[in-house]
Design an enzyme around this catalytic site. Structure first.
Site, PDB file in Angstrom:
ATOM      1  N   GLU A 234      -5.352   2.847  -1.949  1.00  0.00           N
ATOM      2  CA  GLU A 234      -5.346   3.567  -3.227  1.00  0.00           C
ATOM      3  C   GLU A 234      -5.854   4.995  -3.058  1.00  0.00           C
ATOM      4  O   GLU A 234      -5.247   5.926  -3.583  1.00  0.00           O
ATOM      5  CB  GLU A 234      -6.172   2.819  -4.274  1.00  0.00           C
ATOM      6  CG  GLU A 234      -5.480   1.604  -4.843  1.00  0.00           C
ATOM      7  CD  GLU A 234      -6.151   1.092  -6.116  1.00  0.00           C
ATOM      8  OE1 GLU A 234      -6.778   1.912  -6.821  1.00  0.00           O
ATOM      9  OE2 GLU A 234      -6.052  -0.096  -6.387  1.00  0.00           O
TER      10      GLU A 234
ATOM     11  N   SER B  12     -11.723  -0.381  -5.634  1.00  0.00           N
ATOM     12  CA  SER B  12     -10.693  -1.158  -4.934  1.00  0.00           C
ATOM     13  C   SER B  12      -9.952  -0.233  -3.974  1.00  0.00           C
ATOM     14  O   SER B  12      -9.322   0.735  -4.405  1.00  0.00           O
ATOM     15  CB  SER B  12      -9.706  -1.768  -5.941  1.00  0.00           C
ATOM     16  OG  SER B  12     -10.384  -2.641  -6.813  1.00  0.00           O
TER      17      SER B  12
ATOM     18  N   ARG C 166      -0.326   1.766 -10.356  1.00  0.00           N
ATOM     19  CA  ARG C 166      -1.165   2.740  -9.663  1.00  0.00           C
ATOM     20  C   ARG C 166      -0.325   3.908  -9.155  1.00  0.00           C
ATOM     21  O   ARG C 166      -0.538   4.432  -8.065  1.00  0.00           O
ATOM     22  CB  ARG C 166      -1.926   2.086  -8.496  1.00  0.00           C
ATOM     23  CG  ARG C 166      -2.806   0.928  -8.906  1.00  0.00           C
ATOM     24  CD  ARG C 166      -3.927   1.323  -9.859  1.00  0.00           C
ATOM     25  NE  ARG C 166      -4.621   0.137 -10.329  1.00  0.00           N
ATOM     26  CZ  ARG C 166      -4.290  -0.509 -11.454  1.00  0.00           C
ATOM     27  NH1 ARG C 166      -3.315  -0.063 -12.220  1.00  0.00           N
ATOM     28  NH2 ARG C 166      -4.948  -1.592 -11.819  1.00  0.00           N
TER      29      ARG C 166
END
Length: 343
Positions: free
Chosen positions: A339, A243, A171
């Site tokens: 995130e 998420s 990520r």
């Protein structure tokens, strides 16, 4: 107001951005414009420099924390073309414009090749995919990116970065580090495989594949969509950013110590000997699954998903996710990293 003759460009002032982010946080842009070509983008960037305005680019808004006020110029790409560049016996290279919706590209990719079926139904745009190095069910977009094209804001030069130059991580990418705030992705070049070689290493996909030998790429996409829909709420129905936290990676020693204390804790060994933990499991064990805090709720089906009731502010979101971080850290000694990024 039209910036140039013969152009469809228009500036919008005090643009409401609440519907432009999937958490539906209230926000307002001082100036906003959509571009449909590189020449329009370059014009807008030069004009922003003339006005001494800071430039920000908004994709699908699925990975941003929207502040109440965005000073400067917010841009959004209306470019969504797909160009076949070349092919050989095994692979095909395609250049996809940054403004194309990611899921639309996954569906369209089957006309050319394979490799991104597992990434179906991920919200957002093609241009955002390399920044976050999106991934799901055993596949990361870095696996199929050949290069990324864009404009450096500091130089206003068009640049092509190879897969290696992008420095992809979990990520993560160079776009979130050295080039953060200084790079606008205009297109991404993908290398797809002509032969369908599905990755069904993810547990539920493996079980499904065993029961359906000879499945097609279309069937795999449908199964991925079904799995995602069963776990993650539709942002059009319940405001969320997917998420919310990254799965944390800890040392082998820390993982072993945690495993002694929490026998049922899932872990995923990494090549360097470290261990990736399941953030959703940690959040659930810390008591946050389905728990509400004002306008924020951690989703009852997937504790990793932070949802809002459509009336939340940035302060509400920050307060809730920091409370989750504090409780997980207190119980496990593990720090969760969000995130979504502040826009």
């Amino acid at each position: 107001m039209t910036p140039s003759s013969g152009s469809n460009l228009k500036y919008e002032f005090d643009k409401d951005l609440k519907s432009f982010n999937t958490l539906r946080l209230p926000g307002c842009a001082r100036q906003f414009a959509r571009f449909n070509s590189l020449s329009e983008l370059i014009f807008l960037l030069h004009d922003a420099r003339r006005q001494q305005l800071k430039v920000k680019v908004l994709g699908g808004g699925s990975n941003v924390l929207m502040p109440p006020r965005v000073e400067g110029l917010v841009l959004q790409s209306g470019m969504a073309g797909v160009t076949l560049l070349r092919q050989d016996q095994d692979s095909v290279w395609l250049k996809v414009d940054a403004g194309k919706k990611w899921h639309d590209w996954v569906l369209e990719s089957l006309e050319y090749g394979h490799g991104i079926e597992n990434l179906a139904l991920i919200p957002g745009t093609v241009g955002a995919s390399p920044i976050q190095n999106i991934g799901a069910y055993g596949v990361e977009v870095a696996d199929v990116i050949d290069s990324v094209q864009g404009i450096c804001l500091s130089s206003l030069q068009l640049v092509t970065l190879s897969n290696h130059d992008c420095r992809f991580g979990y990520r993560d990418s160079v776009f979130k580090r050295e080039l953060n705030g200084d790079f606008i992705v205009t297109s991404v070049t993908f290398r797809l495989q002509k032969q369908f070689q599905p990755n069904v290493s993810y547990g539920p996909l493996a079980s499904w594949a065993e029961q359906l030998p000879g499945f097609t790429a279309q069937q795999l996409i449908q199964q991925v969509c079904d799995i995602r829909s069963s776990k993650l709420p539709d942002p059009n129905e319940i405001a969320n950013a997917g998420s919310f936290f990254k799965n944390p990676v800890v040392s082998a020693g820390q993982a072993a110590e945690l495993k002694q204390r929490f026998n049922s804790m899932p872990g995923y060994p990494q090549q360097d000997g470290s261990m990736k933990l399941a953030a959703g499991w940690l959040i659930e064990q810390a008591g946050w699954k389905g728990k509400a805090s004002g306008n924020i709720t951690m989703h009852a089906q997937q504790a990793l998903v932070l949802t809002t009731n459509g009336h939340a502010t940035l302060d509400d979101v920050e307060g809730a996710y920091k409370a989750v971080q504090e409780d997980v850290s207190g119980k496990f000694g593990v720090t969760l990293e969000p995130e979504p990024q502040l826009f």
